[in-house]
Scaffold this active site. Structure first.
Site, PDB file in Angstrom:
ATOM      1  N   MET A  47       0.815  -1.215   0.000  1.00  0.00           N
ATOM      2  CA  MET A  47       0.000   0.000   0.000  1.00  0.00           C
ATOM      3  C   MET A  47       0.852   1.269   0.000  1.00  0.00           C
ATOM      4  O   MET A  47       2.055   1.235   0.228  1.00  0.00           O
ATOM      5  CB  MET A  47      -0.917   0.014   1.227  1.00  0.00           C
ATOM      6  CG  MET A  47      -1.931  -1.107   1.278  1.00  0.00           C
ATOM      7  SD  MET A  47      -2.997  -1.021   2.744  1.00  0.00           S
ATOM      8  CE  MET A  47      -4.049   0.388   2.333  1.00  0.00           C
ATOM      9  N   HIS A  48       0.164   2.381  -0.224  1.00  0.00           N
ATOM     10  CA  HIS A  48       0.648   3.743   0.058  1.00  0.00           C
ATOM     11  C   HIS A  48       1.705   4.281  -0.903  1.00  0.00           C
ATOM     12  O   HIS A  48       2.035   5.461  -0.849  1.00  0.00           O
ATOM     13  CB  HIS A  48       1.213   3.861   1.486  1.00  0.00           C
ATOM     14  CG  HIS A  48       0.393   3.228   2.554  1.00  0.00           C
ATOM     15  ND1 HIS A  48      -0.925   3.562   2.771  1.00  0.00           N
ATOM     16  CD2 HIS A  48       0.692   2.279   3.473  1.00  0.00           C
ATOM     17  CE1 HIS A  48      -1.395   2.840   3.792  1.00  0.00           C
ATOM     18  NE2 HIS A  48      -0.439   2.056   4.221  1.00  0.00           N
ATOM     19  N   ASP A  85      -2.439  -5.306   0.003  1.00  0.00           N
ATOM     20  CA  ASP A  85      -1.860  -6.582   0.432  1.00  0.00           C
ATOM     21  C   ASP A  85      -2.592  -7.220   1.606  1.00  0.00           C
ATOM     22  O   ASP A  85      -2.911  -8.423   1.581  1.00  0.00           O
ATOM     23  CB  ASP A  85      -0.371  -6.431   0.722  1.00  0.00           C
ATOM     24  CG  ASP A  85      -0.024  -5.256   1.620  1.00  0.00           C
ATOM     25  OD1 ASP A  85      -0.937  -4.570   2.138  1.00  0.00           O
ATOM     26  OD2 ASP A  85       1.181  -4.996   1.794  1.00  0.00           O
TER      27      ASP A  85
END
Length: 485
Positions: free
Chosen positions: A79-80, A235
């Site tokens: 992520m991110h 994830d």
């Protein structure tokens, strides 16, 4: 046939299954994760494409008959990350990853903006996407001026696979730009960091179609017909799908690079003040909450590197059963910390080292330190009203029974270790692809794995570990004060 592609921090994993979810083959390809400066963590998106080509070439060589029948692809990814592309879809700079803390000042500024936590349901952590764009605007204005789209890592892989600019809501929830209650981009949140909806990808749910595999790639990989590419998932949401965790009370603890304690939710009830993440699940009308520590098996990997040994050898040197907490205390803040501290400057340490401290004691103390940190996460989840009743133990660290018994005793929860098989993020991606392609529904596809062993807390040692946790909290407070000087 269905394919799950899990874009991890250190490599890409591909999983090929039939229509019943039986695994036919897998392949992996690694890529570097440069840290060009302290606190920075980047990746070249071209490495993800090269890894995808490598795993598909391997699967084609070994399973060409199965691959030709491919009907769906699901995507999972870390992520991110901020992958910035221009109007031609070309990458403008290396992707800034989830464990990059350079944007701590921008994150604090954005987090203080009135109403933002109410919109996103979360604290703005330095690793989230929005503060990274603020950092780029400040430090690389020539790059920022060319940004046409901001893509999360797996969604750049999707762009290459399909030509479509699309994200799923579970991954978008970690940007600080998504209204996690309405599951849509927030124009107000975007404007606070100098962004607009036009620079965002379209949104879909995880089990919805996001596009079709390009004809060029179908031909290259020997695939006969059209292939739907599902929205996929972040994830941890994908791992929850792979493990069948989507109903209230279900959850898992993951001992991976980072450590995660996740609880599925039937309703949206954020509590950002606890530093617990509240994100959209990959499945419609569902959410999840999780506490995150940044260095779980990474802590053991760090110790192994210092000692010049393999992490698995250190773990296997410990017995299966615990005998009580170590006199040596380890605080696992090697890259700052998220839950519950939200402190990028926080750093770890050992306490109680003696001239006689040896490898086994240091290994045990590292495992205990990670378990203490996850106890912090459980307390934060409890503060939101979350009640975990069924908890799976996942990740590479779950191979250590010593670690799991330590964790079960500290959390006061039975931990169910699945039997050998596939139940992680790549399998979650496969399952989302199956649903997107019309092969089953949530109830029939999202089953839980068979359980090999249930590890129970040790009531004879609970008091000792509770005392150890109190000592850990005191040590941590000293480190927090030092970080905030």
């Amino acid at each position: 046939m269905y394919l799950g592609l899990d874009l991890g921090t250190s490599g890409l994993r591909a999983l090929l299954s039939d229509g019943d979810g039986r695994v036919l083959g897998s392949a992996e390809a690694q890529y570097p994760n440069p840290h060009p400066r302290p606190g920075w963590s980047e990746q070249d998106p071209a490495d993800w494409i090269a890894a995808c080509e490598a795993v598909l070439s391997e699967l084609k060589a070994r399973h060409s008959d199965a691959l030709t029948q491919l009907k769906g692809i699901g995507l999972s990814g870390h992520m991110h990350g901020a992958t910035l592309v221009d109007a031609n879809g070309d990458v403008l700079r290396p992707c800034i990853l989830w464990n990059d803390t350079r944007a701590a000042i921008q994150a604090a500024t954005l987090d203080a903006a009135p109403g933002l936590r109410d919109i996103s349901g979360n604290i703005v952590f330095p690793g989230f996407t929005a503060p990274k764009l603020m950092w780029v605007a400040e430090h690389e204005p020539e790059v920022f001026a060319k940004v046409a789209k901001v893509l999360l890592p797996k969604d750049y892989l999707r762009l290459w696979l399909t030509g479509a600019y699309v994200a799923d809501v579970s991954d978008a929830a970690g940007t600080s730009w998504l209204d996690c209650g309405t599951r849509d981009w927030s124009d107000e949140a975007l404007s606070l960091s100098g962004m607009t909806r036009a620079k965002m990808p379209d949104l879909v749910e995880g089990a919805q179609a996001s596009g079709e595999l390009r004809a060029e790639l179908r031909s290259k990989w020997g695939i006969a017909g059209s292939v739907v590419v599902a929205g996929g998932a972040a994830d941890n949401a994908a791992a929850a799908c792979g493990a069948g965790c989507f109903a209230e009370g279900q959850g898992f603890v993951s001992l991976g690079t980072s450590g995660v304690l996740l609880a599925a939710k039937d309703s949206y009830a954020p509590a950002p003040e606890t530093a617990v993440h509240t994100f959209c699940h990959a499945l419609p009308g569902r959410w999840y909450q999780m506490g995150v520590i940044l260095a779980a098996t990474d802590s053991l990997n760090w110790l192994a590197r210092i000692l010049g040994e393999a992490p698995g050898d250190l773990a296997r040197a410990l017995p299966d059963q615990i005998t009580g907490p170590s006199d040596t205390m380890f605080m696992p803040f090697l890259s700052g910390e998220r839950t519950p501290h939200n402190n990028a400057k926080l750093r770890g340490g050992f306490a109680g080292l003696a001239i006689g401290s040896e490898r086994k004691e240091l290994t045990a103390s590292v495992m205990e330190g990670v378990a203490y940190a996850l106890r912090d996460n459980l307390e934060a989840l409890k503060a939101t009203g979350t009640d975990l009743t069924s908890v799976l133990a996942l990740g590479g660290g779950a191979r250590s029974r010593y670690w799991l018994e330590t964790l079960a005793t500290l959390l006061g929860l039975e931990l169910k270790r699945p039997a050998d098989g596939e139940f992680g993020a790549a399998m979650g991606a496969v399952r989302l692809a199956m649903i997107a392609a019309g092969n089953g529904d949530i109830a029939s596809v999202m089953s839980q794995p068979a359980i090999a062993e249930t590890i129970s807390p040790r009531p004879d040692l609970t008091a000792q570990y509770d005392q150890g946790y109190a000592r850990y909290r005191a040590m941590t407070q000293a480190l927090v004060e030092d970080a905030n000087r």
